[in-house]
Structure formats: structure tokens, C-alpha cells
Scaffold this active site. Sequence first.
Site, short mmCIF file in Angstrom:
data_model
loop_
_atom_site.label_atom_id
_atom_site.label_comp_id
_atom_site.label_asym_id
_atom_site.label_seq_id
_atom_site.Cartn_x
_atom_site.Cartn_y
_atom_site.Cartn_z
CD GLU A 295 4.59 6.32 9.74
OE1 GLU A 295 3.45 6.54 9.00
OE2 GLU A 295 4.74 7.39 10.44
CG ASP B 257 3.50 4.70 6.19
OD1 ASP B 257 3.02 4.36 7.06
OD2 ASP B 257 3.88 5.77 5.94
CD GLU C 175 0.47 5.44 4.92
OE1 GLU C 175 -0.33 5.85 6.03
OE2 GLU C 175 0.95 6.09 4.11
CG HIS D 37 7.79 7.89 7.16
ND1 HIS D 37 7.39 9.23 6.81
CD2 HIS D 37 6.83 7.36 6.64
CE1 HIS D 37 6.28 9.37 6.01
NE2 HIS D 37 5.83 7.95 5.93
#
Length: 279
Positions: free
Chosen positions: A58, A60, A63, A74
Site C-alpha cells: 500500500e 498512501d 492522506e 507499507h
Amino acid sequence: ASKYPGNEAGAAYGTGYCDAQCPHDIKFMAGEPNMIDWEPSDVDVNSGTGYYGACCAELDIWEANSVASAFTVHPCEIEGYYRCEGIECGDNKSDNRYDGVCDKDGCDFHHWRLGDQSYFGPGPEFTVDSTKPMTVVTQFLTDDGTDTGEFVEMRRIYLQDGKVIQNSVTNMDGIQETDSVNTRMCKEVKTAFGDVPDFQKKGGLANFGKAMERGMVLVLSLWDDFDAHMLWLDSDYPLDKDPSEPGVSRGPCSRDSGKPEELANQCPSATVRFSKLRV
């Protein structure tokens, strides 16, 4: 189209979602309904949890809400989309968060959490004014400067009102000054904040770079958080720690804020506009 024969809808209809949290609330995964041991949510009529989780690396990219912002990496031990079960899902409920195949905490650059509380927020007193349109630029650097080198750094700059705004710089004891996500920064942050070094255990930036090379799917969303009420983004978190401890304070919001049912009533017309996406 999907690679699973049982899924004739494909990504165009929203199927196939996954992330490093290995979510159990995905109702259709790996070509099958996630109906085994399905438990409807007590707080969200549209959700619930099933036996399986949907895992994948993941990224991001951004955010954010009007008062806080972060970008996070991640990595996972598995390659691509993976349907997990049991301990490999790393569920909080079973106290196996760091036993799963993915790094759920990630390594993040959070302006407020890393010491600059005047960088991002609503109004002219902030370096980046969240009430105005902005361009969010993300750069991915390799060790040799080529497209095939090892992923070693993730950088961020903003463009607003015709000006280039460099990223904030860390201002925390135990963390050398830096304005990017990089291997040294990730190690120092975990130590300074007393966090579990699961990011390093799961291969860090080098391993995540392999996931990027395989290809990732862009997801744009406007969402709320029934589990942690977004406190990890804009308040004190986790709640069992003193907010004076390094890394706990993440934004100006109160500890009882962010409840989805309250947001739905207080901000029914909330919107966000994403445009001019470029690679």
C-alpha cells in the site's frame, strides 16, 4: 476483467480492492464472496467482516483532511494481491498485528507528528493553506537515478498560488533533519517513537520498490473511519499513550472527534476534487 473466473465485474465495478491492512470488510475477493463467518458491523449498516482479508502493498501518496496530512509506504512479504486467512492477516482483534504478511503501520512523513505544526492547515498562517487549491507532487528516487535502480527515497513538494513549497523538515529528538521518507529516517522514527520496526521486517523501501515495479492501482476516495475515527491522522493516537510522548500527537483534533455518524450529520455535503493527475 478479472483473472478470477468467478468475477465477471472487474475493477471497473469496484472489485479487487486490497491494501496493507488486509481488510476483512471486502465483500467479494479472489472471485468469491467473502461470506464465511460474515459478521455485520455494529456501527456501519453497509459493512461487516468476513473470514478472509485482502492484502497487498500500500502506497498512501496523500492522506489528508483540512488540518493534517501524511504520505506513507507499507511493504508486504507477499507479491501482488493476496487473500489471507488466520494469523497471516495480522488482525488487531486477535493481537497479531505484527505477525501478518503486511506492514500495517508503514513508514510515514506526517508534518505535525514530525514536529512542524504550522506547515499544513486551514488559513494563511500555514505554509500550505488547505482552504486553497494545491498541486501535490510526489517524487520517487532510486539509488542510481535510473528507472531500474533500487527505491531509496520518497519526496514531496507542493505548488500553491504559483509558488513551489518545499516539504517540511523533521524537528524531533533522535531524528536527523530530513524532508523525505528514506531508510535512515524510517529507522530513526521507529526508535524515537518506540514503534515496532515492522517496516524494516517486511523489507522496507527496497522491497516496496519491487511492488511498484510490478505495478499498482491508483485509488481516489473520500472516506471515514469506524475503527479509529481518523485519530491516527489528526489527533492523539494511540489513545492509551500520553500525548506528550514523541509521536503520539498527530493533529489539533480532540480525542473524541471523527465519529462517522457525527460527521454524516455535521458535514453531509463534504466534497473533495482531484484533477489533472499526471505521471
